[in-house]
Design an enzyme around this catalytic site. Structure first.
Site, PDB file in Angstrom:
ATOM      1  N   ARG A  12      40.472  37.174  30.334  1.00 54.67           N
ATOM      2  CA  ARG A  12      40.858  37.161  31.755  1.00 54.67           C
ATOM      3  C   ARG A  12      40.279  38.385  32.487  1.00 54.67           C
ATOM      4  NH1 ARG A  12      42.994  40.414  35.475  1.00 54.67           N
ATOM      5  NH2 ARG A  12      44.490  41.229  33.959  1.00 54.67           N
ATOM      6  N   ASP A  13      40.830  39.545  32.231  1.00 59.17           N
ATOM      7  CA  ASP A  13      40.360  40.744  32.935  1.00 59.17           C
ATOM      8  C   ASP A  13      38.901  41.008  32.593  1.00 59.17           C
ATOM      9  OD1 ASP A  13      40.608  42.885  34.603  1.00 59.17           O
ATOM     10  OD2 ASP A  13      42.035  44.011  33.391  1.00 59.17           O
ATOM     11  N   HIS A  67      47.740  50.025  30.640  1.00 59.50           N
ATOM     12  CA  HIS A  67      46.548  49.184  30.863  1.00 59.50           C
ATOM     13  C   HIS A  67      45.468  50.117  31.405  1.00 59.50           C
ATOM     14  CE1 HIS A  67      44.778  45.246  32.489  1.00 59.50           C
ATOM     15  NE2 HIS A  67      44.117  46.150  33.203  1.00 59.50           N
ATOM     16  N   HIS A  70      41.538  51.283  32.072  1.00 59.45           N
ATOM     17  CA  HIS A  70      40.100  51.044  32.156  1.00 59.45           C
ATOM     18  C   HIS A  70      39.411  52.344  31.728  1.00 59.45           C
ATOM     19  CE1 HIS A  70      39.917  47.008  34.170  1.00 59.45           C
ATOM     20  NE2 HIS A  70      41.208  47.302  34.300  1.00 59.45           N
ATOM     21  N   CYS A  75      36.916  45.345  37.719  1.00 63.39           N
ATOM     22  CA  CYS A  75      37.822  44.677  38.652  1.00 63.39           C
ATOM     23  C   CYS A  75      37.032  44.326  39.895  1.00 63.39           C
ATOM     24  CB  CYS A  75      39.003  45.578  39.003  1.00 63.39           C
ATOM     25  SG  CYS A  75      40.066  44.823  40.244  1.00 63.39           S
ATOM     26  N   ASN A 116      38.028  47.295  30.650  1.00 61.13           N
ATOM     27  CA  ASN A 116      39.220  47.838  30.002  1.00 61.13           C
ATOM     28  C   ASN A 116      38.791  48.620  28.768  1.00 61.13           C
ATOM     29  OD1 ASN A 116      39.998  44.975  31.130  1.00 61.13           O
ATOM     30  ND2 ASN A 116      41.853  46.192  31.074  1.00 61.13           N
TER      31      ASN A 116
HETATM   32  C1  LIG Z   1      46.855  35.453  46.226  1.00 63.18           C
HETATM   33  C2  LIG Z   1      45.783  34.716  46.993  1.00 63.18           C
HETATM   34  C3  LIG Z   1      45.786  33.226  46.641  1.00 63.18           C
HETATM   35  C4  LIG Z   1      46.066  34.866  48.481  1.00 63.18           C
HETATM   36  O1  LIG Z   1      44.950  34.438  49.240  1.00 63.18           O
HETATM   37  P1  LIG Z   1      45.104  34.036  50.775  1.00 63.18           P
HETATM   38  O2  LIG Z   1      43.735  33.750  51.295  1.00 63.18           O
HETATM   39  O3  LIG Z   1      45.894  35.066  51.471  1.00 63.18           O
HETATM   40  O4  LIG Z   1      46.053  32.794  50.623  1.00 63.18           O
HETATM   41  P2  LIG Z   1      46.051  31.341  51.149  1.00 63.18           P
HETATM   42  O5  LIG Z   1      47.402  30.816  50.793  1.00 63.18           O
HETATM   43  O6  LIG Z   1      45.617  31.324  52.596  1.00 63.18           O
HETATM   44  O7  LIG Z   1      44.961  30.580  50.250  1.00 63.18           O
HETATM   45  C5  LIG Z   1      43.585  30.735  50.412  1.00 63.18           C
HETATM   46  C6  LIG Z   1      42.890  29.599  49.689  1.00 63.18           C
HETATM   47  O8  LIG Z   1      43.172  29.688  48.283  1.00 63.18           O
HETATM   48  C7  LIG Z   1      43.885  28.523  47.858  1.00 63.18           C
HETATM   49  N1  LIG Z   1      44.913  28.973  46.912  1.00 63.18           N
HETATM   50  C8  LIG Z   1      46.012  29.702  47.153  1.00 63.18           C
HETATM   51  N2  LIG Z   1      46.664  29.950  46.009  1.00 63.18           N
HETATM   52  C9  LIG Z   1      45.966  29.359  45.032  1.00 63.18           C
HETATM   53  C10 LIG Z   1      46.153  29.274  43.637  1.00 63.18           C
HETATM   54  N3  LIG Z   1      47.178  29.853  43.021  1.00 63.18           N
HETATM   55  N4  LIG Z   1      45.250  28.602  42.916  1.00 63.18           N
HETATM   56  C11 LIG Z   1      44.182  27.999  43.508  1.00 63.18           C
HETATM   57  N5  LIG Z   1      43.943  28.058  44.839  1.00 63.18           N
HETATM   58  C12 LIG Z   1      44.846  28.741  45.585  1.00 63.18           C
HETATM   59  C13 LIG Z   1      44.461  27.925  49.119  1.00 63.18           C
HETATM   60  O9  LIG Z   1      44.676  26.540  48.968  1.00 63.18           O
HETATM   61  C14 LIG Z   1      43.382  28.225  50.130  1.00 63.18           C
HETATM   62  O10 LIG Z   1      42.323  27.333  49.936  1.00 63.18           O
HETATM   63  P3  LIG Z   1      41.497  26.741  51.201  1.00 63.18           P
HETATM   64  O11 LIG Z   1      42.513  26.088  52.056  1.00 63.18           O
HETATM   65  O12 LIG Z   1      40.865  27.957  51.865  1.00 63.18           O
HETATM   66  O13 LIG Z   1      40.506  25.839  50.567  1.00 63.18           O
HETATM   67  C15 LIG Z   1      44.371  35.307  46.713  1.00 63.18           C
HETATM   68  O14 LIG Z   1      44.311  36.582  47.262  1.00 63.18           O
HETATM   69  C16 LIG Z   1      44.039  35.376  45.249  1.00 63.18           C
HETATM   70  O15 LIG Z   1      43.926  34.360  44.574  1.00 63.18           O
HETATM   71  N6  LIG Z   1      43.868  36.616  44.715  1.00 63.18           N
HETATM   72  C17 LIG Z   1      43.620  36.775  43.301  1.00 63.18           C
HETATM   73  C18 LIG Z   1      42.965  38.088  43.077  1.00 63.18           C
HETATM   74  C19 LIG Z   1      42.751  38.304  41.593  1.00 63.18           C
HETATM   75  O16 LIG Z   1      42.856  37.409  40.788  1.00 63.18           O
HETATM   76  N7  LIG Z   1      42.416  39.567  41.243  1.00 63.18           N
HETATM   77  C20 LIG Z   1      42.165  39.922  39.892  1.00 63.18           C
HETATM   78  C21 LIG Z   1      43.399  39.937  39.057  1.00 63.18           C
HETATM   79  S1  LIG Z   1      44.387  41.412  39.260  1.00 63.18           S
HETATM   80  C22 LIG Z   1      43.595  42.571  38.269  1.00 63.18           C
HETATM   81  O17 LIG Z   1      42.549  42.312  37.743  1.00 63.18           O
HETATM   82  C23 LIG Z   1      44.289  43.865  38.007  1.00 63.18           C
HETATM   83  C24 LIG Z   1      44.995  43.912  36.637  1.00 63.18           C
HETATM   84  C25 LIG Z   1      46.125  42.903  36.570  1.00 63.18           C
HETATM   85  O18 LIG Z   1      44.092  43.572  35.591  1.00 63.18           O
HETATM   86  C26 LIG Z   1      45.572  45.314  36.380  1.00 63.18           C
HETATM   87  C27 LIG Z   1      44.616  46.459  36.754  1.00 63.18           C
HETATM   88  O19 LIG Z   1      43.649  46.726  36.035  1.00 63.18           O
HETATM   89  O20 LIG Z   1      44.844  47.050  37.808  1.00 63.18           O
END
Ligand SMILES: CC(C)(COP(=O)([O-])OP(=O)([O-])OC[C@H]1O[C@@H](n2cnc3c(N)ncnc32)[C@H](O)[C@@H]1OP(=O)([O-])[O-])[C@@H](O)C(=O)NCCC(=O)NCCSC(=O)C[C@@](C)(O)CC(=O)[O-]
Length: 301
Positions: free
Chosen positions: A15-16, A207, A209, A240, A249
């Site tokens: 995933r990450d 966690h 990096h 990220c 990581n």
């Molecule tokens: C949270 C949202 C969805 C808000 O995104 P948004 O644009 O504010 O929300 P929205 O509700 O307006 O949705 C936008 C579009 O996404 C769709 N949508 C909405 N939800 C979903 C869903 N669940 N699955 C599939 N599609 C989805 C929704 O239908 C729409 O599609 P459109 O109408 O434009 O075609 C967006 O910002 C997002 O998906 N962000 C994910 C970011 C991410 O994954 N980042 C990496 C993981 S975190 C990380 O890596 C850190 C960590 C954990 O490892 C720890 C560290 O190291 O710090």
């Protein structure tokens, strides 16, 4: 302080690790990676994310990956879910555990999930309710605990606030992420000391990096603070998408080597883990990010 005798690794490579890769990666290669990792003895593998494919295109095939992995008894296969929609998709894929993710910095929260910290916490409440109803455990993440690419320094008290909220709403464990990999061992100890006043240390995970090459030192510092769960990524895969320049990581192989040297049990077969990491690096045509793997492979060559 005595070091923990048993450490659990949360393998976040699929995933990450892969979420930041620009090139397409086939479902078959992702499945093979997950299966190699469980065969190496990892008891927890974060397989994918049910997030918007517009935001993180690489995770779009997560349902297919879940459908094809060989689920080994005793292994937890988990996924990220940012909202109720993501949780429902995870449920359809028979995900045993989900993770919600917040940040200790407002700017990172906006960049990563397009809402404020407070809004993100509100968004998690229906996930927690649904998870409880379906008997799914929820892990929490806090990003940017030792610095933010946009906001700079982050006070440990701010990390404690977000971690406390996640724990209070029912996350059984809260993983504290040094997203930009800039933390030092001293800052890590101070951070766990402060957060540990609000959340029991056995409910916290680290966690790290490895951007500044400090991740193994930070894990050792965390062990000294009584932390016994660490997220890591095979071959140091990753980065990220919302933290420019951040490297992967800490490599799982490097953590296992550290633990082996301390006589701490992790249940992981280092040789099999190295083979799994080397295989995915060949698929991705990238250098292996684990120093331990590189050293061992050079010896064998
Ligand atoms: C949270 C949202 C969805 C808000 O995104 P948004 O644009 O504010 O929300 P929205 O509700 O307006 O949705 C936008 C579009 O996404 C769709 N949508 C909405 N939800 C979903 C869903 N669940 N699955 C599939 N599609 C989805 C929704 O239908 C729409 O599609 P459109 O109408 O434009 O075609 C967006 O910002 C997002 O998906 N962000 C994910 C970011 C991410 O994954 N980042 C990496 C993981 S975190 C990380 O890596 C850190 C960590 C954990 O490892 C720890 C560290 O190291 O710090």
């Amino acid at each position: 302080m005595n070091l923990p005798q048993l450490v659990r690794l949360v393998e976040v490579g699929p995933r990450d690790g892969l979420q930041n890769e620009k090139q397409p990666i086939s479902v078959a290669d992702k499945v093979r990676l997950v299966d190699d990792l469980s065969a190496a003895g990892l008891s927890y593998v974060e397989v994918g994310s049910f997030v918007s494919p517009k935001w993180v295109p690489q995770m779009a095939g997560s349902a297919e990956v879940f459908a094809q992995i060989q689920r080994k008894p005793g292994v937890t296969y988990a996924a990220l879910a940012p909202n109720l929609r993501g949780f429902e998709a995870a449920l359809e894929s028979q995900v045993e555990e989900v993770a919600v993710f917040a940040a200790a910095s407002e700017a990172f929260s906006q960049k990563n999930i397009n809402c404020s910290i407070a809004e993100s916490l509100e968004r998690f409440v229906p996930i927690m309710d649904a998870a409880k109803q379906h008997g799914v455990r929820v892990r929490g993440y806090v990003s940017c605990v030792l610095g933010c690419p946009y906001d700079g320094d982050i006070a440990p008290e701010q990390v404690a606030y977000v971690a406390r909220e996640l724990y209070a709403m029912g996350c059984y464990e809260v993983s504290l992420g040094d997203t930009i990999g800039a933390g030092s061992a001293g800052a890590t100890r101070r951070m766990f000391e402060v957060v540990g006043r609000d959340v029991p240390r056995e409910r916290l995970a680290g966690h790290f990096h490895d951007t500044y090459g400090q991740a193994v030192a930070n894990i050792y510092a965390s062990l000294l603070e009584g932390i016994s769960v660490f997220d890591s990524s095979v071959a140091g895969l990753g980065g990220c998408p919302y933290a420019k320049g951040a490297t992967g990581n800490v490599a799982s192989e490097d953590v296992v080597y550290l633990l082996n040297g301390l006589g701490i049990t992790s249940g992981i077969d280092l040789d099999k883990l190295i083979a799994a990491g080397q295989r995915i690096c060949q698929v991705l045509d990238r250098a292996n990010g684990s120093r331990v793997a590189r050293a061992q492979l050079a010896k064998q060559a």
